[in-house]
Design a protein around this motif. Structure first.
Motif, PDB file in Angstrom:
ATOM      1  N   MET A 175      16.033  -3.922   7.453  1.00 30.85           N
ATOM      2  CA  MET A 175      15.668  -5.216   8.076  1.00 30.85           C
ATOM      3  C   MET A 175      14.191  -5.107   8.229  1.00 30.85           C
ATOM      4  SD  MET A 175      16.642  -6.213  11.868  1.00 30.85           S
ATOM      5  CE  MET A 175      15.934  -4.716  12.803  1.00 30.85           C
ATOM      6  N   CYS A 176      13.758  -6.491   7.981  1.00 29.10           N
ATOM      7  CA  CYS A 176      12.430  -6.840   8.043  1.00 29.10           C
ATOM      8  C   CYS A 176      12.146  -7.831   8.990  1.00 29.10           C
ATOM      9  CB  CYS A 176      11.985  -7.145   6.532  1.00 29.10           C
ATOM     10  SG  CYS A 176      10.257  -7.324   6.387  1.00 29.10           S
ATOM     11  N   ALA A 177      11.156  -7.394   9.788  1.00 25.09           N
ATOM     12  CA  ALA A 177      11.189  -8.375  11.039  1.00 25.09           C
ATOM     13  C   ALA A 177      10.131  -9.617  10.495  1.00 25.09           C
ATOM     14  CB  ALA A 177      10.347  -7.901  12.331  1.00 25.09           C
ATOM     15  N   ASP A 178      10.241 -10.730  11.417  1.00 27.95           N
ATOM     16  CA  ASP A 178       9.267 -11.763  10.699  1.00 27.95           C
ATOM     17  C   ASP A 178       7.797 -11.375  11.177  1.00 27.95           C
ATOM     18  OD1 ASP A 178       7.981 -14.048  10.793  1.00 27.95           O
ATOM     19  OD2 ASP A 178       9.202 -15.346  12.026  1.00 27.95           O
ATOM     20  N   LEU A 179       7.037 -11.281   9.988  1.00 31.83           N
ATOM     21  CA  LEU A 179       5.503 -10.889  10.230  1.00 31.83           C
ATOM     22  C   LEU A 179       4.884 -12.033  11.220  1.00 31.83           C
ATOM     23  CD1 LEU A 179       4.595  -9.581   6.801  1.00 31.83           C
ATOM     24  CD2 LEU A 179       5.426  -8.321   8.973  1.00 31.83           C
ATOM     25  N   ALA A 180       5.167 -13.042  11.415  1.00 31.67           N
ATOM     26  CA  ALA A 180       4.673 -14.136  12.134  1.00 31.67           C
ATOM     27  C   ALA A 180       5.102 -14.081  13.627  1.00 31.67           C
ATOM     28  CB  ALA A 180       5.028 -15.459  11.550  1.00 31.67           C
TER      29      ALA A 180
ATOM     30  N   GLY B  50       5.273   1.443  14.402  1.00 36.52           N
ATOM     31  CA  GLY B  50       5.844   0.822  13.177  1.00 36.52           C
ATOM     32  C   GLY B  50       7.564   0.718  13.281  1.00 36.52           C
ATOM     33  N   LYS B  51       8.210  -0.199  13.384  1.00 34.13           N
ATOM     34  CA  LYS B  51       9.581   0.011  13.214  1.00 34.13           C
ATOM     35  C   LYS B  51      10.005  -1.421  12.902  1.00 34.13           C
ATOM     36  CE  LYS B  51       9.553  -1.090  18.422  1.00 34.13           C
ATOM     37  NZ  LYS B  51      10.112  -0.469  19.737  1.00 34.13           N
TER      38      LYS B  51
ATOM     39  N   MET C 131       1.737  -5.571   9.103  1.00 31.11           N
ATOM     40  CA  MET C 131       1.872  -5.561   7.828  1.00 31.11           C
ATOM     41  C   MET C 131       3.493  -5.202   7.407  1.00 31.11           C
ATOM     42  SD  MET C 131      -0.540  -2.182   6.510  1.00 31.11           S
ATOM     43  CE  MET C 131       0.101  -2.562   4.857  1.00 31.11           C
ATOM     44  N   ARG C 132       4.155  -5.262   6.280  1.00 31.41           N
ATOM     45  CA  ARG C 132       5.396  -4.852   6.043  1.00 31.41           C
ATOM     46  C   ARG C 132       5.463  -3.444   5.901  1.00 31.41           C
ATOM     47  NH1 ARG C 132       8.406  -9.090   5.451  1.00 31.41           N
ATOM     48  NH2 ARG C 132       7.620 -11.055   4.650  1.00 31.41           N
ATOM     49  N   MET C 133       6.568  -2.797   6.522  1.00 39.33           N
ATOM     50  CA  MET C 133       6.849  -1.388   6.138  1.00 39.33           C
ATOM     51  C   MET C 133       8.130  -1.158   5.749  1.00 39.33           C
ATOM     52  SD  MET C 133       6.799   1.590   9.166  1.00 39.33           S
ATOM     53  CE  MET C 133       8.167   1.183   9.833  1.00 39.33           C
ATOM     54  N   ARG C 134       8.292  -0.589   4.791  1.00 40.38           N
ATOM     55  CA  ARG C 134       9.744  -0.023   4.161  1.00 40.38           C
ATOM     56  C   ARG C 134      10.403   0.886   5.037  1.00 40.38           C
ATOM     57  NH1 ARG C 134      11.307   0.534  -1.743  1.00 40.38           N
ATOM     58  NH2 ARG C 134      13.637   0.085  -1.406  1.00 40.38           N
ATOM     59  N   GLU C 135      11.493   0.589   5.334  1.00 38.20           N
ATOM     60  CA  GLU C 135      12.727   1.656   6.154  1.00 38.20           C
ATOM     61  C   GLU C 135      13.600   1.915   5.390  1.00 38.20           C
ATOM     62  OE1 GLU C 135      12.894  -1.132   9.816  1.00 38.20           O
ATOM     63  OE2 GLU C 135      11.821   0.541  10.630  1.00 38.20           O
ATOM     64  N   TYR C 136      14.095   3.035   5.581  1.00 41.70           N
ATOM     65  CA  TYR C 136      15.408   3.662   4.986  1.00 41.70           C
ATOM     66  C   TYR C 136      16.329   4.240   6.118  1.00 41.70           C
ATOM     67  CZ  TYR C 136      12.244   4.007   1.104  1.00 41.70           C
ATOM     68  OH  TYR C 136      11.338   3.792   0.119  1.00 41.70           O
TER      69      TYR C 136
ATOM     70  N   TRP D  72      -1.677   6.793  16.663  1.00 37.62           N
ATOM     71  CA  TRP D  72      -3.199   6.329  17.156  1.00 37.62           C
ATOM     72  C   TRP D  72      -3.526   5.262  16.242  1.00 37.62           C
ATOM     73  CZ3 TRP D  72      -4.760   9.186  21.077  1.00 37.62           C
ATOM     74  CH2 TRP D  72      -4.677  10.368  21.279  1.00 37.62           C
ATOM     75  N   ARG D  73      -4.142   4.156  17.180  1.00 35.90           N
ATOM     76  CA  ARG D  73      -4.700   3.107  16.478  1.00 35.90           C
ATOM     77  C   ARG D  73      -6.192   3.238  15.695  1.00 35.90           C
ATOM     78  NH1 ARG D  73      -4.802  -0.885  21.070  1.00 35.90           N
ATOM     79  NH2 ARG D  73      -4.446   0.600  22.447  1.00 35.90           N
ATOM     80  N   PRO D  74      -6.196   3.101  14.529  1.00 39.41           N
ATOM     81  CA  PRO D  74      -7.375   3.248  13.693  1.00 39.41           C
ATOM     82  C   PRO D  74      -8.546   2.570  14.287  1.00 39.41           C
ATOM     83  CG  PRO D  74      -5.607   3.189  12.166  1.00 39.41           C
ATOM     84  CD  PRO D  74      -5.212   2.759  13.498  1.00 39.41           C
TER      85      PRO D  74
END
Ligand SMILES: Cc1cc2nc3c(=O)[nH]c(=O)nc-3n(C[C@H](O)[C@H](O)[C@H](O)COP(=O)(O)OP(=O)(O)OC[C@H]3O[C@@H](n4cnc5c(N)ncnc54)[C@H](O)[C@@H]3O)c2cc1C
Length: 80
Positions: free
Chosen positions: A1-6, A17-18, A32-37, A77-79
């Motif tokens: 599932m990919c959330a709406d980046l907007a 990241g989820k 940003m988009r993150m692949r999930e499995y 940790w947020r860079p």
């Protein structure tokens, strides 16, 4: 599932990241988009520990087209 980046949620407020997205380290509050499995999806690499070494390795392997999952026991940790 990919959330709406907007999605209006600010990544600075919920830096996790989820749901197919992760905080964009180059844009404060951005995503940003993150692949999930799924748990039973086959992957090429499972990296335990995503510090300086593991995270860099995961990034390079993913950029090369491998299916990578990474685990970390610590906080996000947020860079920025
Ligand atoms: C205060 C401080 C300042 C530093 N400043 C610099 C600097 O300016 N420049 C520089 O080059 N280096 C610096 N370093 C050194 C640098 O941070 C380390 O050399 C580098 O992080 C080591 O990378 P690593 O991948 O081996 O381990 P780490 O980056 O420590 O990553 C290990 C990861 O594994 C995770 N982990 C551990 N056990 C488990 C487990 N059982 N299951 C899942 N995950 C687990 C941890 O949560 C962690 O995220 C600094 C270190 C410290 C402590």
């Amino acid at each position: 599932m990919c959330a709406d980046l907007a999605d209006s949620t600010d990544a600075s407020e919920a830096p996790r990241g989820k749901h197919g997205r992760a905080p964009d380290v180059f844009r404060r509050g951005g995503w940003m988009r993150m692949r999930e499995y799924a748990l039973d999806d086959p992957v090429d690499f499972a990296i335990v520990g995503t510090g300086a070494g593991g995270a860099t390795l995961a990034c390079r392997l993913a950029e090369a087209g491998f299916r990578v999952v990474a685990f970390d026991a610590g906080a996000w940790w947020r860079p920025l």
